[in-house]
Design a protein around this motif. Structure first.
Motif, PDB file in Angstrom:
ATOM      1  N   ASP A 153       1.943   0.007   9.091  1.00  0.00           N
ATOM      2  CA  ASP A 153       3.193   0.721   8.800  1.00  0.00           C
ATOM      3  C   ASP A 153       4.374   0.132   9.561  1.00  0.00           C
TER       4      ASP A 153
ATOM      5  N   ILE B 298      -4.409  -0.932   7.405  1.00  0.00           N
ATOM      6  CA  ILE B 298      -3.172  -0.362   6.890  1.00  0.00           C
ATOM      7  C   ILE B 298      -2.119  -0.512   7.976  1.00  0.00           C
TER       8      ILE B 298
ATOM      9  N   TRP C   8      -8.878   0.255   7.283  1.00  0.00           N
ATOM     10  CA  TRP C   8      -8.777   0.881   5.956  1.00  0.00           C
ATOM     11  C   TRP C   8     -10.113   1.453   5.504  1.00  0.00           C
TER      12      TRP C   8
ATOM     13  N   TYR D 270       0.868  -1.181   0.000  1.00  0.00           N
ATOM     14  CA  TYR D 270       0.000   0.000   0.000  1.00  0.00           C
ATOM     15  C   TYR D 270       0.902   1.228   0.000  1.00  0.00           C
ATOM     16  N   GLY D 271       0.879   1.949  -1.110  1.00  0.00           N
ATOM     17  CA  GLY D 271       1.807   3.063  -1.233  1.00  0.00           C
ATOM     18  C   GLY D 271       3.224   2.561  -1.372  1.00  0.00           C
ATOM     19  N   ASP D 272       4.176   3.383  -0.921  1.00  0.00           N
ATOM     20  CA  ASP D 272       5.588   3.037  -1.073  1.00  0.00           C
ATOM     21  C   ASP D 272       6.131   2.210   0.077  1.00  0.00           C
ATOM     22  N   ASP D 273       5.563   2.389   1.275  1.00  0.00           N
ATOM     23  CA  ASP D 273       6.168   1.743   2.441  1.00  0.00           C
ATOM     24  C   ASP D 273       5.155   1.197   3.433  1.00  0.00           C
ATOM     25  N   ARG D 274       3.900   1.117   3.060  1.00  0.00           N
ATOM     26  CA  ARG D 274       2.892   0.561   3.967  1.00  0.00           C
ATOM     27  C   ARG D 274       2.258  -0.682   3.351  1.00  0.00           C
TER      28      ARG D 274
ATOM     29  N   TYR E  67      -2.555  -6.873  -6.104  1.00  0.00           N
ATOM     30  CA  TYR E  67      -2.560  -5.452  -6.461  1.00  0.00           C
ATOM     31  C   TYR E  67      -2.203  -5.311  -7.928  1.00  0.00           C
TER      32      TYR E  67
ATOM     33  N   ASN F 106      -4.037   0.582 -10.607  1.00  0.00           N
ATOM     34  CA  ASN F 106      -3.958   1.116  -9.245  1.00  0.00           C
ATOM     35  C   ASN F 106      -5.190   0.690  -8.433  1.00  0.00           C
TER      36      ASN F 106
ATOM     37  N   ILE G 282      -7.943   2.485  -4.321  1.00  0.00           N
ATOM     38  CA  ILE G 282      -6.960   2.619  -3.241  1.00  0.00           C
ATOM     39  C   ILE G 282      -7.585   3.124  -1.958  1.00  0.00           C
ATOM     40  N   HIS G 283      -8.852   3.527  -2.019  1.00  0.00           N
ATOM     41  CA  HIS G 283      -9.556   3.957  -0.798  1.00  0.00           C
ATOM     42  C   HIS G 283     -10.497   2.883  -0.286  1.00  0.00           C
TER      43      HIS G 283
END
Length: 930
Positions: free
Chosen positions: A229, A227, A236, A211-215, A254, A259, A275-276
């Motif tokens: 981290d 979500i 979510w 999820y995203g770059d780092d989650r 994914y 996306n 993504i939401h």
């Protein structure tokens, strides 16, 4: 009126907004036709660098390149629950009580090697492998109790007291949940606990996604998605979690291109969410899938989503600019036309007119919202919007659909209507109505309907050119150019164009309007009207544009410069302005579940950006704002193997070396695969130079065979095509069929040697024969000479013997006369006669002549005896010669002028000198002397 127009434009913009990338409708294909995957439980999916797909299911490892399917079974363990693809040549799999690797051999097939022998005996009993991952030079095999790390031909076992849930890979990390416990990360074969993941104690975590770059997104079987981290867990989307509650969330993937996330459940199919966490699409057994139990999801290299289900396989395919709408109730009708009107989408079918609000097209279950307009039951051919009114050309006649979806008949037409067209002719507005029987012209000022009866041929379609000429397309007999009179009640003149007056024209001509020009189509060639020559001529631009496109059916204008061209299986969006013609987009309509309406192929242009492609069981929406001009670069087929002969277990050639095939194995089979054949719906064409004159028809296959090829050098060319005028470069394989044994250089050399040997043998035989003949002649001559000499010797000997006998008899007679006659005067005479007789009886001349004749016959006889027995005298030698001639004693005595007694004595003395044994015959001894 302005309010209605604004509302209509607003609805159009609303409908266009529904076709954003997130809401694009995919094409879902179910693979339910083959025994390998139709009824089998499928557990896992993988893909190699060549685009070949692999599936693990209840009956083994399935392989498919989009052209065909192969099944590989594991001995004593048919179930393949997990797989990981290292390359086209190496795949790792795991199942019940078993895991190992597959390696591709020279035949193009996969051979299995078990790795469980690296473990102690019975280590895998009652244990199943559920996940396999490749991490560099390590391979992880995960069961519910252990993780086996395969590294450099050794296996290390990792375990925890409570065992493991499913090992997953995201980004370049490997995560696994301890059974109902925290999360662990696997690095270089070692487990480390993730901070704060004790939050998941008591849950079953089945989904871990980036999820995203780092989650990360963490999903549990009960539908809660968080979500994470690496420190804390944040819910979510609670609405999504409530929706998934009770559906058994089981897997996820994914899709970076869209996306979006795909979440698979065990009870209700797949959900695509943004993504939401908002649900965009729902795929289940009611609208697309053949089964609701989703066991695995996989994104291939073309961003299609593959689905492994409890029964069968499927994949979700997205094509830029296309949204697929397909009926799934089994009683669907064929779509013939469509139009947007007053914010509604109206669809004309062979069962009537259906409508739905424009915003409903964003739903995958759009078909359930379609409603039938009462009174329209029957065949619909086309729609026309004239002066804000909607007309439906129907089997019942011309129908007008009112804003409240009631219907009425604006004109009394007692026949079915193919098409209606608005035009301005002679400064007057008219409607042209093409019915099953004739052409009707409606004067809109007076409302009068005039029937054009001058042309008796059945008319199917009509177009108006820029000069006001009416072009009529007959059902099977060319076209007519017509001109109305001033009263609009008859044709002032008309001209026929067709094969009956121009043999160069095809029998059937269709008439279309493209970029403001009248276009004619027949036998896959396009014509335009030449006003100067008053004839139809081939259009060089259009024919060059479609030179590699076959089976053209229709041309449909979009705007002043863009058009659609339709074939039996494909559609082309092309540009044509009278100076330039080029294809901008091309799409293949899949033939598995979708097809155009045969003999009535059509595309309805809804507006400048939206077009509806009519299908047998639904339709496809094309959005030009999302589509791109296609630059397709197809990859040539990958050569997998080459087999020669009939023995399937042998005869595979090494493709890296020069291929020479013995003549006895002159049946050749070449196997190949095609990159991304699934995603691009690709086909293969082939040509064997020297055998085939043209390329083969496009086929979905992964091998070709040629039987009983003659000797010679061959070049086989393979290429990939999508049947949309796109081709790959050629894959080439050169091989040689060696000559048969009777047609080789060695055979010719052998033949030459045999001929040379035969000639030499014949020459030698003839020479030998001539020599033998010569020898025989010489022998005969020699024999004759010997016989002559024998005869001479016999004659000479006989003469001497007879002479001596005669002399002796005469001498005896003289002696007798002398004894009786006592006259002394006669005594000297008697003595003289006796002397004369005695001299002739013992003359050396006779012996010399005898010895000469004897020596000619028995050469070196005397020398041999003299050398062997030097004590022999001349008289002994004379006796030896007589014995050599096998003469009896009496003749010897007569010849030698001896008495018989003297001869016997001489024989006795001779035996002594020769030292002969008493048992040895003297005559036989001399017969053996050369």
């Amino acid at each position: 009126m302005n309010l209605q127009r604004h509302l209509f434009l607003f609805c159009l913009s609303l409908l266009a907004a529904c076709y954003s990338l997130a809401n694009q409708k995919p094409y879902v294909i179910n693979y339910a036709r083959d025994k390998y995957h139709a009824a089998s439980k499928n557990w896992s999916i993988g893909q190699d660098e060549k685009g070949v797909m692999y599936f693990g299911n209840d009956i083994g490892l399935l392989e498919s390149d989009g052209m065909g399917w192969k099944l590989y079974s594991i001995p004593n363990s048919p179930i393949v629950r997990a797989l990981a693809v290292e390359s086209h040549h190496t795949i790792y799999t795991g199942g019940s009580d078993e895991f190992g690797r597959w390696d591709r051999d020279q035949s193009g097939g996969l051979k299995y090697t078990s790795l469980k022998d690296l473990l102690p005996p019975k280590s895998l009993d009652n244990e199943s492998i559920w996940r396999v991952w490749i991490d560099g030079d390590r391979v992880y095999f995960q069961s519910f109790t252990n993780i086996y790390v395969y590294y450099q031909d050794t296996i290390e076992r990792l375990t925890t007291p409570r065992g493991f849930m499913l090992l997953v890979k995201l980004r370049d990390e490997y995560w696994v949940q301890e059974m109902h416990g925290p999360l662990y990360q696997l690095n270089d074969g070692r487990l480390s606990k993730n901070e704060g993941s004790e939050f998941l104690n008591g849950t079953t975590t089945r989904v871990i996604l980036p999820y995203g770059d780092d989650r990360y997104l963490i999903g549990t079987s009960t539908g809660e998605i968080y979500i994470y981290d690496k420190k804390s867990f944040i819910p979510w989307n609670n609405t999504l979690s409530r929706h998934l509650n009770g559906l058994e969330l089981n897997c996820g993937v994914y899709c970076a291109k869209r996306n979006t996330y795909y979440l698979g459940t065990l009870l209700n199919g797949i959900y695509e969410v943004d993504i939401h966490g908002n649900i965009l699409n729902h795929f289940d057994a009611t609208n697309s899938l053949q089964n609701n139990t989703i066991l695995s999801l996989y994104e291939d290299k073309s961003n299609n989503i593959w689905i492994a289900m409890d029964r069968g396989l499927a994949y979700i395919r997205y094509t830029d600019g296309l949204s697929y709408y397909r009926a799934v109730d089994g009683n669907s009708s064929s779509v013939y036309a469509a139009t947007l009107w007053n914010g509604y989408l109206l669809v004309g079918t062979n069962q009537g007119v259906y409508y739905t609000p424009g915003e409903k097209t964003s739903d995958l279950e759009m078909y359930s919202s379609l409603k039938l307009i009462e009174g329209t039951q029957g065949q619909v051919w086309s729609f026309s919007q004239i002066d804000g009114k909607l007309f439906c050309c129907h089997n019942k006649g011309l129908l007008e659909i009112l804003p409240d979806f009631r219907i009425r008949q604006p004109y009394r037409v007692d026949s079915g209507v193919f098409r209606t067209l608005e035009a301005t002719i002679n400064g007057k507005k008219v409607d042209i109505i093409v019915t099953y029987k004739e052409v009707n012209i409606v004067n809109k000022e007076t409302g009068k309907i005039n029937v054009m009866r001058q042309i008796t041929d059945p008319i199917y379609d009509v177009e108006i050119d820029h000069l006001g000429n009416i072009w009529l397309e007959t059902v099977r007999r060319g076209v007519y150019k017509c001109r109305l009179n001033e009263d609009l009640d008859a044709f002032r003149y008309y001209t026929y164009y067709g094969c009956e007056n121009d043999e160069t024209l095809p029998e059937h001509l269709q008439v279309f309007k493209s970029s403001g020009r009248i276009i004619f189509l027949g036998n896959n060639r396009l014509y335009t009207y030449n006003e100067s020559n008053d004839n139809l001529q081939l259009d060089p631009l259009l024919n060059q544009c479609f030179e590699n496109v076959t089976d053209l059916k229709r041309i449909i204008p979009i705007n002043s410069e863009e058009n659609w061209a339709i074939t039996g299986t494909s559609v082309y969006r092309f540009f044509y302005d009278g100076y330039i013609a080029r294809i901008n987009e091309a799409y293949k309509v899949e033939t598995d579940n979708l097809s155009l309406v045969t003999a009535s192929e059509n595309i309805s242009v809804l507006d400048d950006s939206l077009s509806l492609i009519c299908l047998d069981v639904g339709f496809i929406l094309h959005n030009s704002r999302q589509s791109k001009r296609q630059i397709v670069q197809l990859i040539p087929p990958n050569l997998e193997y080459m087999h020669a002969g009939r023995d399937l277990n042998d005869g595979y050639a090494n493709l890296a070396k020069r291929i020479q095939i013995p003549y006895r194995d002159n049946t050749v089979t070449v196997g190949f695969s095609v990159n991304n054949a699934f995603a691009n719906n690709l086909f293969v064409e082939y040509l064997l130079e020297g055998v085939d004159n043209v390329w083969s028809q496009p086929e979905q296959r992964n091998s070709i065979s040629y039987a009983r090829l003659p000797q010679g050098n061959y070049t086989l060319r393979l290429r990939t095509t999508d049947e949309l005028n796109n081709y790959s470069s050629d894959a080439i394989i050169n091989f040689e069929i060696l000559p048969p044994w009777y047609n080789t250089v060695w055979w010719y050399l052998t033949c030459c040697l045999i001929v040379a040997f035969t000639l030499f043998a014949t020459f030698w035989f003839m020479k030998r024969r001539l020599q033998n003949k010569h020898l025989r002649l010489m022998n005969e001559q020699l024999q004759n000479e010997i016989e002559e000499k024998n005869a001479e010797m016999f004659t000479q000997t006989s003469f001497i013997i007879r002479k001596n006998e005669l002399i002796l008899k005469i001498k005896e007679m003289i002696d007798e006369i002398s004894a009786k006659n006592t006259q002394r005067s006669l005594l000297p005479l008697y003595q003289k006669i006796n002397n004369l007789l005695a001299n002739n009886l013992d003359t050396e001349d006779d012996w010399k002549m005898f010895l000469i004749k004897f020596e000619q016959k028995h050469h070196n006889f005397f020398r041999t005896l003299k050398e062997s027995y030097p004590q022999l005298t001349n008289n002994d030698l004379r006796l030896c010669a007589c014995l050599k001639l096998n003469m009896d004693t009496k003749d010897i005595a007569s010849l030698m002028n001896l008495s018989v007694r003297a001869v016997e004595n001489n024989r006795y003395r001779l035996r002594k000198k020769l030292d002969l044994k008493p048992t040895q015959n003297l005559n036989d001894f001399f017969l053996g002397v050369i």
